[in-house]
Design an enzyme around this catalytic site. Structure first.
Site, PDB file in Angstrom:
ATOM      1  N   ASN A   5      -3.434  -3.048   3.634  1.00  0.00           N
ATOM      2  CA  ASN A   5      -3.992  -4.038   2.710  1.00  0.00           C
ATOM      3  C   ASN A   5      -4.966  -4.963   3.429  1.00  0.00           C
ATOM      4  O   ASN A   5      -6.022  -5.318   2.900  1.00  0.00           O
ATOM      5  CB  ASN A   5      -2.868  -4.858   2.079  1.00  0.00           C
ATOM      6  CG  ASN A   5      -2.714  -4.596   0.595  1.00  0.00           C
ATOM      7  OD1 ASN A   5      -3.556  -3.967  -0.035  1.00  0.00           O
ATOM      8  ND2 ASN A   5      -1.635  -5.102   0.025  1.00  0.00           N
ATOM      9  N   ASP A  61      -4.316  -0.963  -3.874  1.00  0.00           N
ATOM     10  CA  ASP A  61      -3.931  -0.439  -5.192  1.00  0.00           C
ATOM     11  C   ASP A  61      -4.226   1.057  -5.297  1.00  0.00           C
ATOM     12  O   ASP A  61      -3.401   1.836  -5.794  1.00  0.00           O
ATOM     13  CB  ASP A  61      -4.675  -1.189  -6.299  1.00  0.00           C
ATOM     14  CG  ASP A  61      -4.151  -2.597  -6.501  1.00  0.00           C
ATOM     15  OD1 ASP A  61      -3.093  -2.925  -5.923  1.00  0.00           O
ATOM     16  OD2 ASP A  61      -4.809  -3.368  -7.233  1.00  0.00           O
ATOM     17  N   HIS A 113      -7.103  -5.646  -1.414  1.00  0.00           N
ATOM     18  CA  HIS A 113      -6.123  -5.348  -2.464  1.00  0.00           C
ATOM     19  C   HIS A 113      -6.542  -4.170  -3.334  1.00  0.00           C
ATOM     20  O   HIS A 113      -5.695  -3.389  -3.781  1.00  0.00           O
ATOM     21  CB  HIS A 113      -5.877  -6.587  -3.324  1.00  0.00           C
ATOM     22  CG  HIS A 113      -5.115  -7.658  -2.611  1.00  0.00           C
ATOM     23  ND1 HIS A 113      -3.825  -7.481  -2.162  1.00  0.00           N
ATOM     24  CD2 HIS A 113      -5.471  -8.913  -2.245  1.00  0.00           C
ATOM     25  CE1 HIS A 113      -3.401  -8.589  -1.563  1.00  0.00           C
ATOM     26  NE2 HIS A 113      -4.384  -9.477  -1.592  1.00  0.00           N
ATOM     27  N   GLU A 136       5.429  -1.869  -2.469  1.00  0.00           N
ATOM     28  CA  GLU A 136       5.045  -0.548  -1.976  1.00  0.00           C
ATOM     29  C   GLU A 136       6.240   0.395  -1.879  1.00  0.00           C
ATOM     30  O   GLU A 136       6.218   1.376  -1.142  1.00  0.00           O
ATOM     31  CB  GLU A 136       4.355  -0.667  -0.611  1.00  0.00           C
ATOM     32  CG  GLU A 136       5.233  -1.170   0.511  1.00  0.00           C
ATOM     33  CD  GLU A 136       5.227  -2.687   0.649  1.00  0.00           C
ATOM     34  OE1 GLU A 136       5.576  -3.169   1.742  1.00  0.00           O
ATOM     35  OE2 GLU A 136       4.882  -3.393  -0.321  1.00  0.00           O
ATOM     36  N   ASP A 142       9.397   4.167   0.982  1.00  0.00           N
ATOM     37  CA  ASP A 142       8.641   2.962   1.307  1.00  0.00           C
ATOM     38  C   ASP A 142       7.403   3.327   2.123  1.00  0.00           C
ATOM     39  O   ASP A 142       7.472   4.135   3.062  1.00  0.00           O
ATOM     40  CB  ASP A 142       9.512   1.980   2.099  1.00  0.00           C
ATOM     41  CG  ASP A 142       8.849   0.622   2.240  1.00  0.00           C
ATOM     42  OD1 ASP A 142       8.870  -0.135   1.263  1.00  0.00           O
ATOM     43  OD2 ASP A 142       8.310   0.338   3.327  1.00  0.00           O
TER      44      ASP A 142
END
Length: 337
Positions: free
Chosen positions: A209, A218, A214, A244, A201
């Protein structure tokens, strides 16, 4: 002469010798790639469409048993050879699982990738082999026809990848993870081998973020996905488990080996130096929970996932950027550079 008489006139067949020549000419001009081998396996006919498909002119193969060279780099029988040699039982070992006998006939049908050495391109061919018998029922020849289905096969593979691949990271998706874990669990059960799982994780991803948007998030996930995948063996599987979080299936890997892989992943991600002021290290890091099971008939894969999830939760609780192993006390459960 009425229409019926005209049709009958056109349909009148020539003498036997002319029929034979007409049949050979017809086969030669067929748009379907076709070749014929005799009972000894030598090529009798290699039509123009077959020349175009393979890049091999007829004069090179007529009268020889070297037609296999048109399709493969190493010697192996064509479908027609299997029929001539009475080896049709080997079709499943030599061709894709689509291979089957046609219902109610002696025709043999199969599909597989061929190397096509002369044209320098792999092609996916659908093949039909039809035996020819004489009046006494003896096998005298086999006709093999070929269809180039490369485009259709590639489209099928692309659709399958869409169904099993994560669109952002190109890793396996959750569906593929679930299917693979179930299959590896059964394999480990049969072979009595350990099966390990890592749950990975990204730490403080919300802050990342918020800071980079975003699109930045990404890109961060893509780079982490590549870092995790770079540490895998050929038979391991990395999947985007959700958001994530990533999952890594490690077949035939004991807990000690899984911990080593987990620590390599942790270090590799930290060394990406993706800035994140929301973490203590000021770079993007990951927490990893590891678990190992020796499958039995009384257990199932969900228990392995639950154990790895619990280990991941401990890693988060203990400060992040570390790995956690199951059933360990907090002072030995974490490993940190």
């Amino acid at each position: 002469m009425n229409n019926l008489q005209k049709i009958q006139h056109v349909m009148e067949f020539p003498p036997a010798e002319q029929q034979h020549g007409f049949a050979l000419k017809l086969m030669e001009l067929l748009v379907i790639p076709t070749f014929v081998i005799d009972a000894s396996g030598k090529v009798l006919i290699w039509n123009r469409a077959c020349e175009r498909l393979t890049g091999v002119p007829a004069y090179e193969v007529l009268g020889t048993a070297d037609h296999w060279r048109s399709f493969y780099s190493e010697r192996r029988p064509t479908l027609a050879d299997l029929v001539i040699q009475g080896r049709t039982g080997e079709v499943h070992a030599l061709y894709d699982q689509h291979a089957h006998r046609s219902e109610g006939a002696d025709n043999l049908c199969a599909e597989n990738w061929c190397e096509m050495p002369r044209v320098g391109k792999r092609r996916y061919l659908a093949v039909d082999a039809s035996p020819i018998y004489d009046a006494e029922g003896r096998l005298v020849a086999v006709v093999e026809t070929l269809r180039d289905m490369t485009d259709e096969k590639r489209a099928q593979v692309a659709l399958e990848q869409l169904a099993t691949r994560d669109g952002l990271t190109s890793l396996a998706n959750r569906r593929c993870f679930d299917d693979t874990l179930a299959a590896e669990w059964q394999r480990a059960l049969r072979q009595q081998q350990p099966l390990s799982l890592l749950m990975v994780d990204v730490d403080n991803f919300k802050q990342y973020n918020d800071a980079y948007g975003h699109l930045g998030g990404d890109e961060c996930l893509q780079r982490i996905a590549n870092a995790v995948a770079s540490e895998m063996r050929a038979n391991d599987l990395v999947a985007r488990y959700g958001g994530e979080e990533f999952a890594v299936i490690l077949p035939n890997q004991a807990l000690k080996g899984a911990a080593i892989v987990a620590e390599r992943i942790r270090c590799r991600v930290e060394q990406l130096h993706l800035p994140n002021l929301g973490s203590d290290a000021h770079v993007v890091t990951v927490s990893i929970g590891a678990a190992t099971a020796l499958p039995s008939v009384d257990t199932d894969p969900s228990q392995l996932v639950a154990t790895a999830d619990s280990a991941l939760y401990r890693a988060k609780h203990m400060g992040r950027n570390r790995i956690s192993l199951p059933f360990q006390e907090p002072d030995t459960a974490a490993s940190r550079a």
